[in-house]
Design an enzyme around this catalytic site. Structure first.
Site, PDB file in Angstrom:
ATOM      1  N   SER A 187       0.833  -1.191   0.000  1.00 14.34           N
ATOM      2  CA  SER A 187       0.000   0.000   0.000  1.00 14.34           C
ATOM      3  C   SER A 187       0.877   1.254   0.000  1.00 14.34           C
ATOM      4  O   SER A 187       1.727   1.403  -0.862  1.00 14.34           O
ATOM      5  CB  SER A 187      -0.960  -0.046   1.192  1.00 14.34           C
ATOM      6  N   GLU A 319      -9.197  -5.004  -4.756  1.00 20.65           N
ATOM      7  CA  GLU A 319      -8.608  -4.143  -3.726  1.00 20.65           C
ATOM      8  C   GLU A 319      -9.651  -3.334  -2.965  1.00 20.65           C
ATOM      9  O   GLU A 319      -9.626  -3.250  -1.740  1.00 20.65           O
ATOM     10  CB  GLU A 319      -7.605  -3.188  -4.382  1.00 20.65           C
ATOM     11  N   HIS A 416      -7.848  -5.516  -0.590  1.00 19.51           N
ATOM     12  CA  HIS A 416      -6.589  -4.869  -0.235  1.00 19.51           C
ATOM     13  C   HIS A 416      -6.012  -5.498   1.035  1.00 19.51           C
ATOM     14  O   HIS A 416      -6.741  -5.844   1.955  1.00 19.51           O
ATOM     15  CB  HIS A 416      -6.867  -3.384  -0.005  1.00 19.51           C
TER      16      HIS A 416
END
Length: 498
Positions: A187, A319, A416
């Site tokens: 991320s 995600e 995610h």
């Protein structure tokens, strides 16, 4: 666990004592820079002061100050806080100390540039498999990315550089090879790595990089960053000067930081803030155009910068579901919201709806918004990075994580962050089981973890390098396989847009 008679390693700053757990030696909370307080607050990091005697390094050190984040009751423990000023610290796990010359993997945690820490990431499984694992804490939010036009910027990135310099100088004593360093993160951590790939000061500090759900796309211009800095100063009621803001107590700065972000979130513009419609604005970002990062990372990479560094990059298949499903937002999205999002992203709406519907015929508007968020934040930037490096001397490898979590009645999907426990081989962690459930596929963790270790060791994860003809992508699932150019219509709809 042995503490009193734990292993002792001599670093440049002094001796540290760790703990021995299941054949792996862990050293936690080692300072790599001075505490960023007093005269060092909002200033570039300076090397940690040396100490006398043996310093205990048996528990995690302080974590970077950060605001509280809204987390659903079903997901707890992802933002642990350890109080203290000495939060520019790192942790090391190693199987063999001394002259073992093992490959080194340095983890940069995510958390949206204003949150997160190294505490959740146990590196023992990497050490078990012959890697010296290092995790790093660094300054976040305004403390890490305030730009006032005074020549000081990107302090969070400078912290990461300072940690990498510490690794270069000290890791051999922990059994690591300073000439075989792989930087990896997820991320915002991966986005920082994209910036580090392009930073002149990072040359020679790492030779390989793994970017999980991020590709250096999270950057601002100096004009935008300084606009945000002035908003912060106004919220604090002080002049927009570094010393004035540094004199304000930390908690007041955190409150003002949250107030500024709330103000900006009322009118989110993804082309300015890299935020999705309706989502939290990430106003504190690396600044491209300052001396330490002279241009946007993708522009520098296209010019050949970092072309000698092996790269592994990829995303998860769904995600955006992490920001929608646990908060009950998936079903609240209507077709109008989807159209608004496409317009804000600059997509041709009719063509975009057609492209995403072709591969996701039964998807709801919320399902499609999760895919749009995936592509804006993560997948398209990853494609651009891989495309920019297609003719680089060093290879680029692309992956997709597609295993779907069974939680939230199966709605969480391949969201995610879900790949992280598989990469770390930590499926037995109660923390990560809040995302994976209690019976995730063990074989998938063994496969992904081994591929990451193989890349760090040999520069080859075991599938073909990315090229612009076949576009090979390793898709990780219960049955993993290489696929060529998955979802080409979705990829192509962003051409000329982002």
């Amino acid at each position: 666990m042995s503490v009193e008679n734990g292993p002792v390693v001599m670093t440049r700053g002094g001796a540290v004592r760790g703990v021995l757990e299941n054949g792996v030696q862990a050293f936690k909370g080692i300072p790599y820079a001075r505490p960023p307080v007093g005269p060092d607050r909002l200033r570039p990091p300076r090397p940690a002061a040396p100490w006398a005697g043996v310093r205990d390094a048996v528990r995690f050190g302080p974590t970077a100050p950060q605001p509280a984040f809204p987390v659903p009751d079903s997901l707890t423990g992802f933002y642990p806080a350890v109080p203290g000023d000495e939060y520019l610290n790192l942790n090391v796990w190693s199987r063999d100390l001394g002259a073992a010359r093992q490959p080194v993997m340095v983890w940069i945690h995510g958390g949206g540039t204003d949150g997160g820490c190294s505490v959740p990431y146990d590196g023992s499984r990497f050490a078990r498999d012959g890697v010296v694992f290092v995790s790093v804490n660094y300054r976040l939010g305004a403390e890490g990315f305030l730009d006032l036009g005074d020549g000081v910027a990107n302090l969070g990135l400078l912290d990461q550089l300072a940690a990498l310099e510490w690794v270069r100088e000290n890791i051999a004593a922990f059994g690591g090879d300073p000439d075989a360093v792989t930087l990896f993160g997820e991320s915002s951590g991966a986005m920082f790595i994209g910036a580090l790939l392009a930073m002149p000061a990072a040359r020679g500090l790492f030779g390989r990089a793994i970017l999980q759900s991020g590709a250096g796309n999270l950057v601002q211009t100096p004009e935008t960053a300084q606009f945000v800095g002035r908003l912060l100063a106004a919220e604090l009621g002080v002049p927009p000067e570094r010393d004035s803001i540094a004199a304000v107590p930390r908690e007041r700065v955190l409150d003002a930081q949250s107030a500024v972000m709330a103000r900006l979130a009322r009118r989110p513009d993804p082309r300015r803030w890299n935020g999705e419609p309706g989502a939290r604005v990430t106003a504190w970002q690396p600044v491209a155009g300052e001396a330490d990062l002279p241009a946007p990372p993708i522009d520098l990479i296209r010019s050949g910068v970092g072309g000698d560094i092996d790269v592994l990059v990829g995303t998860n298949a769904e995600e955006g579901r992490l920001s929608l499903v646990p908060f009950g937002g998936l079903d609240a999205i209507g077709h109008g919201d989807l159209v608004t999002a496409m317009e804000l992203y600059g997509l041709p709406v009719e063509d975009a709806v057609r492209a995403y519907r072709a591969a996701n015929r039964d998807a709801s508007p919320g399902d499609l918004l999760a895919l749009l968020q995936r592509d804006w934040w993560y997948r398209v930037p990853a494609y651009r990075l891989a495309e920019a490096r297609a003719n680089a001397p060093a290879p680029t490898f692309f992956y997709e994580f597609a295993w779907r979590s069974p939680l939230y009645d199966g709605l969480l999907g391949a969201c995610h962050f879900l790949e992280v426990p598989f990469v770390f081989d930590l499926l037995d962690s109660p923390l990560f089981q809040q995302l994976t459930g209690t019976e995730p596929p063990r074989g998938l963790a063994e496969t992904m973890h081994a591929r990451w270790v193989g890349f760090a060791t040999h520069g080859d994860p075991g599938w073909p390098r990315y090229d612009l003809t076949r576009r090979p992508v390793m898709r990780f699932d219960t049955h993993s396989a290489v696929v060529s150019d998955p979802n080409p219509a979705e990829r192509a709809i962003w051409d000329g847009v982002y």
